[in-house]
Design a protein around this motif. Structure first.
Motif, PDB file in Angstrom:
ATOM      1  N   ALA A 147       0.827  -1.207   0.000  1.00  0.00           N
ATOM      2  CA  ALA A 147       0.000   0.000   0.000  1.00  0.00           C
ATOM      3  C   ALA A 147       0.861   1.258   0.000  1.00  0.00           C
ATOM      4  O   ALA A 147       0.554   2.236  -0.690  1.00  0.00           O
ATOM      5  N   LEU A 148       1.929   1.245   0.779  1.00  0.00           N
ATOM      6  CA  LEU A 148       2.820   2.404   0.865  1.00  0.00           C
ATOM      7  C   LEU A 148       3.363   2.795  -0.503  1.00  0.00           C
ATOM      8  O   LEU A 148       3.360   3.969  -0.886  1.00  0.00           O
ATOM      9  N   LEU A 149       3.816   1.812  -1.274  1.00  0.00           N
ATOM     10  CA  LEU A 149       4.452   2.105  -2.557  1.00  0.00           C
ATOM     11  C   LEU A 149       3.450   2.325  -3.690  1.00  0.00           C
ATOM     12  O   LEU A 149       3.797   2.905  -4.721  1.00  0.00           O
ATOM     13  N   SER A 150       2.208   1.871  -3.501  1.00  0.00           N
ATOM     14  CA  SER A 150       1.229   2.038  -4.572  1.00  0.00           C
ATOM     15  C   SER A 150       0.835   3.503  -4.773  1.00  0.00           C
ATOM     16  O   SER A 150       0.472   3.900  -5.884  1.00  0.00           O
ATOM     17  N   VAL A 151       0.919   4.305  -3.715  1.00  0.00           N
ATOM     18  CA  VAL A 151       0.489   5.707  -3.817  1.00  0.00           C
ATOM     19  C   VAL A 151       1.484   6.552  -4.620  1.00  0.00           C
ATOM     20  O   VAL A 151       1.080   7.252  -5.559  1.00  0.00           O
ATOM     21  N   PRO A 152       2.798   6.542  -4.300  1.00  0.00           N
ATOM     22  CA  PRO A 152       3.718   7.269  -5.177  1.00  0.00           C
ATOM     23  C   PRO A 152       3.753   6.710  -6.598  1.00  0.00           C
ATOM     24  O   PRO A 152       4.032   7.460  -7.543  1.00  0.00           O
ATOM     25  N   ALA A 153       3.448   5.408  -6.758  1.00  0.00           N
ATOM     26  CA  ALA A 153       3.357   4.854  -8.116  1.00  0.00           C
ATOM     27  C   ALA A 153       2.229   5.542  -8.883  1.00  0.00           C
ATOM     28  O   ALA A 153       2.374   5.879 -10.067  1.00  0.00           O
ATOM     29  N   ALA A 154       1.090   5.762  -8.209  1.00  0.00           N
ATOM     30  CA  ALA A 154      -0.012   6.479  -8.850  1.00  0.00           C
ATOM     31  C   ALA A 154       0.379   7.923  -9.169  1.00  0.00           C
ATOM     32  O   ALA A 154      -0.020   8.475 -10.200  1.00  0.00           O
ATOM     33  N   ALA A 155       1.171   8.542  -8.292  1.00  0.00           N
ATOM     34  CA  ALA A 155       1.648   9.904  -8.549  1.00  0.00           C
ATOM     35  C   ALA A 155       2.547   9.939  -9.782  1.00  0.00           C
ATOM     36  O   ALA A 155       2.494  10.877 -10.582  1.00  0.00           O
ATOM     37  N   LEU A 156       3.374   8.907  -9.942  1.00  0.00           N
ATOM     38  CA  LEU A 156       4.235   8.817 -11.129  1.00  0.00           C
ATOM     39  C   LEU A 156       3.409   8.679 -12.406  1.00  0.00           C
ATOM     40  O   LEU A 156       3.705   9.303 -13.425  1.00  0.00           O
ATOM     41  N   VAL A 157       2.372   7.857 -12.341  1.00  0.00           N
ATOM     42  CA  VAL A 157       1.523   7.657 -13.514  1.00  0.00           C
ATOM     43  C   VAL A 157       0.788   8.949 -13.862  1.00  0.00           C
ATOM     44  O   VAL A 157       0.689   9.315 -15.042  1.00  0.00           O
ATOM     45  N   PHE A 158       0.281   9.663 -12.857  1.00  0.00           N
ATOM     46  CA  PHE A 158      -0.351  10.941 -13.152  1.00  0.00           C
ATOM     47  C   PHE A 158       0.643  11.892 -13.823  1.00  0.00           C
ATOM     48  O   PHE A 158       0.297  12.588 -14.780  1.00  0.00           O
ATOM     49  N   THR A 159       1.866  11.918 -13.320  1.00  0.00           N
ATOM     50  CA  THR A 159       2.880  12.797 -13.899  1.00  0.00           C
ATOM     51  C   THR A 159       3.131  12.441 -15.355  1.00  0.00           C
ATOM     52  O   THR A 159       3.274  13.325 -16.215  1.00  0.00           O
ATOM     53  N   ALA A 160       3.175  11.139 -15.658  1.00  0.00           N
ATOM     54  CA  ALA A 160       3.379  10.705 -17.043  1.00  0.00           C
ATOM     55  C   ALA A 160       2.207  11.121 -17.924  1.00  0.00           C
ATOM     56  O   ALA A 160       2.399  11.582 -19.061  1.00  0.00           O
ATOM     57  N   ILE A 161       0.987  10.969 -17.397  1.00  0.00           N
ATOM     58  CA  ILE A 161      -0.194  11.384 -18.160  1.00  0.00           C
ATOM     59  C   ILE A 161      -0.185  12.895 -18.375  1.00  0.00           C
ATOM     60  O   ILE A 161      -0.491  13.386 -19.476  1.00  0.00           O
ATOM     61  N   TYR A 162       0.206  13.632 -17.348  1.00  0.00           N
ATOM     62  CA  TYR A 162       0.280  15.086 -17.481  1.00  0.00           C
ATOM     63  C   TYR A 162       1.339  15.481 -18.507  1.00  0.00           C
ATOM     64  O   TYR A 162       1.146  16.428 -19.282  1.00  0.00           O
ATOM     65  N   ALA A 163       2.464  14.767 -18.523  1.00  0.00           N
ATOM     66  CA  ALA A 163       3.521  15.069 -19.492  1.00  0.00           C
ATOM     67  C   ALA A 163       3.017  14.890 -20.923  1.00  0.00           C
ATOM     68  O   ALA A 163       3.440  15.603 -21.837  1.00  0.00           O
ATOM     69  N   LEU A 164       2.098  13.941 -21.127  1.00  0.00           N
ATOM     70  CA  LEU A 164       1.576  13.681 -22.465  1.00  0.00           C
ATOM     71  C   LEU A 164       0.429  14.622 -22.834  1.00  0.00           C
ATOM     72  O   LEU A 164       0.286  14.990 -24.000  1.00  0.00           O
ATOM     73  N   GLY A 165      -0.381  14.995 -21.839  1.00  0.00           N
ATOM     74  CA  GLY A 165      -1.584  15.739 -22.188  1.00  0.00           C
ATOM     75  C   GLY A 165      -1.951  16.861 -21.261  1.00  0.00           C
ATOM     76  O   GLY A 165      -3.117  17.297 -21.237  1.00  0.00           O
ATOM     77  N   GLY A 166      -1.009  17.379 -20.499  1.00  0.00           N
ATOM     78  CA  GLY A 166      -1.307  18.488 -19.607  1.00  0.00           C
ATOM     79  C   GLY A 166      -1.728  19.730 -20.368  1.00  0.00           C
ATOM     80  O   GLY A 166      -1.180  20.040 -21.423  1.00  0.00           O
ATOM     81  N   THR A 167      -2.701  20.443 -19.834  1.00  0.00           N
ATOM     82  CA  THR A 167      -3.227  21.625 -20.532  1.00  0.00           C
ATOM     83  C   THR A 167      -2.535  22.914 -20.118  1.00  0.00           C
ATOM     84  O   THR A 167      -2.878  23.982 -20.625  1.00  0.00           O
ATOM     85  N   THR A 168      -1.580  22.837 -19.202  1.00  0.00           N
ATOM     86  CA  THR A 168      -0.837  24.028 -18.791  1.00  0.00           C
ATOM     87  C   THR A 168       0.651  23.797 -19.007  1.00  0.00           C
ATOM     88  O   THR A 168       1.119  22.651 -19.052  1.00  0.00           O
ATOM     89  N   ASP A 169       1.365  24.879 -19.143  1.00  0.00           N
ATOM     90  CA  ASP A 169       2.795  24.798 -19.445  1.00  0.00           C
ATOM     91  C   ASP A 169       3.597  24.880 -18.148  1.00  0.00           C
ATOM     92  O   ASP A 169       4.192  25.908 -17.826  1.00  0.00           O
ATOM     93  N   VAL A 170       3.616  23.783 -17.427  1.00  0.00           N
ATOM     94  CA  VAL A 170       4.376  23.695 -16.182  1.00  0.00           C
ATOM     95  C   VAL A 170       5.490  22.670 -16.381  1.00  0.00           C
ATOM     96  O   VAL A 170       5.224  21.565 -16.859  1.00  0.00           O
ATOM     97  N   PRO A 171       6.735  22.997 -16.047  1.00  0.00           N
ATOM     98  CA  PRO A 171       7.832  22.044 -16.226  1.00  0.00           C
ATOM     99  C   PRO A 171       7.529  20.708 -15.547  1.00  0.00           C
ATOM    100  O   PRO A 171       7.126  20.669 -14.384  1.00  0.00           O
ATOM    101  N   ILE A 172       7.739  19.622 -16.276  1.00  0.00           N
ATOM    102  CA  ILE A 172       7.384  18.305 -15.771  1.00  0.00           C
ATOM    103  C   ILE A 172       8.210  17.929 -14.547  1.00  0.00           C
ATOM    104  O   ILE A 172       7.729  17.185 -13.680  1.00  0.00           O
ATOM    105  N   THR A 173       9.427  18.439 -14.448  1.00  0.00           N
ATOM    106  CA  THR A 173      10.258  18.113 -13.287  1.00  0.00           C
ATOM    107  C   THR A 173       9.652  18.671 -12.003  1.00  0.00           C
ATOM    108  O   THR A 173       9.718  18.024 -10.949  1.00  0.00           O
ATOM    109  N   LYS A 174       9.059  19.856 -12.091  1.00  0.00           N
ATOM    110  CA  LYS A 174       8.415  20.440 -10.917  1.00  0.00           C
ATOM    111  C   LYS A 174       7.193  19.621 -10.502  1.00  0.00           C
ATOM    112  O   LYS A 174       6.958  19.400  -9.315  1.00  0.00           O
TER     113      LYS A 174
END
Length: 348
Positions: A147-174
């Motif tokens: 359970a502990l590791l599944s949450v940051p894994a979900a955060a990583l997946v959201f970041t990847a989805i945002y990198a592909l289709g984010g609607t704002t110009d925010v640096p992906i590293t941030k």
């Protein structure tokens, strides 16, 4: 972690919708193998319990809160395929009734919160169970880590989805550093809730925990001077009564959590909301399609008392979720138990 409308553009939202639909279809087939006469009635309860606990935001840092995602808990209790369906039912109810999580972002949310957390958590759980001693404590420890590791894994997946289709110009590293950082802290709360819940169920009914199957050695009886395996099948009536008791305790717990304890939850924005506001990801957020729902924002409209309005909304949410979830799992279980049609000579 509920992504609203406007965070992710239409093409990527559509792709995640296809991914989510495919995963749900696969899970419907896989759940037939996981659900039996004991676990099928409890799967709807697991969905309702996850809904209730998700209303209990807990503080994780200054001005930030978190809540259970539930993928690890569902996968360990009722199996990974059924777990995906449990969390998906919760997300669907939250999006339609409570304006929590965008409807156009439903595919994103199912991919991130249902599929990612369930798959990652269950894979880690099974790997740990294979190397740890086969004890109840090991199951609880494995649940905590998964359970502990599944949450940051979900955060990583959201970041990847945002990198592909984010609607704002925010640096992906941030986005990456902020999302993973806060969700590691949220993961600790997820791990504690998951381990406590799994441990509590194992303590009274280990046979109902999918991840604990095969944990207990068969009881031995001495017959004629030799040890033989004791019969394991209890009478059907006894099994039904016992399962109904667990179901009753579980539903009462969910109703109390959603109807009463939720009033004392943290009012701070959750991890995604905080990161989105601080980094500007929410600049193009759209109004939710069901923002005028009588249950929007987990509060019954036209009720002046905030505690009563929120508690009643929570009770309604638990009731609807357990009804819809139980209906889905009843259909899945029925399809498994229906005999295959006999082939007639004409068909051959």
């Amino acid at each position: 972690m509920h992504v609203p409308d406007g965070f992710i553009n239409a093409p990527v939202s559509a792709v995640t919708g296809v991914v989510a639909a495919g995963a749900v279809a696969v899970s419907l087939r896989g759940a037939r193998r996981e659900l039996d006469e004991k676990t099928a009635p409890l799967a709807g309860l697991v969905a309702a319990f996850i809904f209730a606990v998700q209303m209990l935001n807990f503080p994780v840092a200054a001005g930030t809160s978190g809540h259970l995602l539930g993928g690890a808990l569902a996968a360990i209790l009722v199996g990974p395929y059924t777990g995906v369906l449990c969390v998906s039912v919760v997300l669907l109810m939250q999006g339609i009734l409570f304006a929590d999580g965008g409807l156009t972002a439903l595919g994103v949310n199912i991919t991130d919160m249902a599929i990612t957390t369930t798959v990652v958590a269950y894979a880690l759980f099974r790997g740990l169970v294979k190397v740890l001693p086969r004890t109840r404590r090991s199951i609880t420890v494995a649940s905590f880590v998964a359970a502990l590791l599944s949450v940051p894994a979900a955060a990583l997946v959201f970041t990847a989805i945002y990198a592909l289709g984010g609607t704002t110009d925010v640096p992906i590293t941030k986005v990456l550093t902020a999302m993973v950082g806060v969700h590691i802290l949220i993961g600790i709360g997820e791990a504690v809730i998951t381990a406590l819940t799994v441990g509590a169920v194992i303590a009274v009914r280990p046979d109902l925990v999918h991840g604990a199957r095969g944990l207990t050695a068969p009881l031995k009886l001495r017959v004629g001077g030799e040890l033989v395996d004791a019969p394991t099948a209890a009478p059907a009536a006894a099994r039904t009564r016992s399962t109904k008791k667990v179901w009753g305790i579980g539903i009462v717990t969910a109703l109390v959590l959603a109807g009463f304890v939720s009033f004392y939850a943290s009012a701070s924005p959750d991890g995604l909301e905080k990161v989105a506001h601080d980094k500007g990801i929410d600049a193009k957020t759209k109004q939710h399609a069901t923002s005028d729902s009588p249950l929007a924002d987990y509060s019954v409209k036209d009720i002046g008392d905030a505690r009563l309005a929120g508690g009643l909304a929570g009770v309604i949410g638990v009731g609807v979720t357990v009804a819809v979830g139980s209906g889905v799992f009843w259909v899945v279980r029925r399809r498994r138990t229906e005999p295959a049609p006999e082939r007639t000579p004409e068909a051959v």
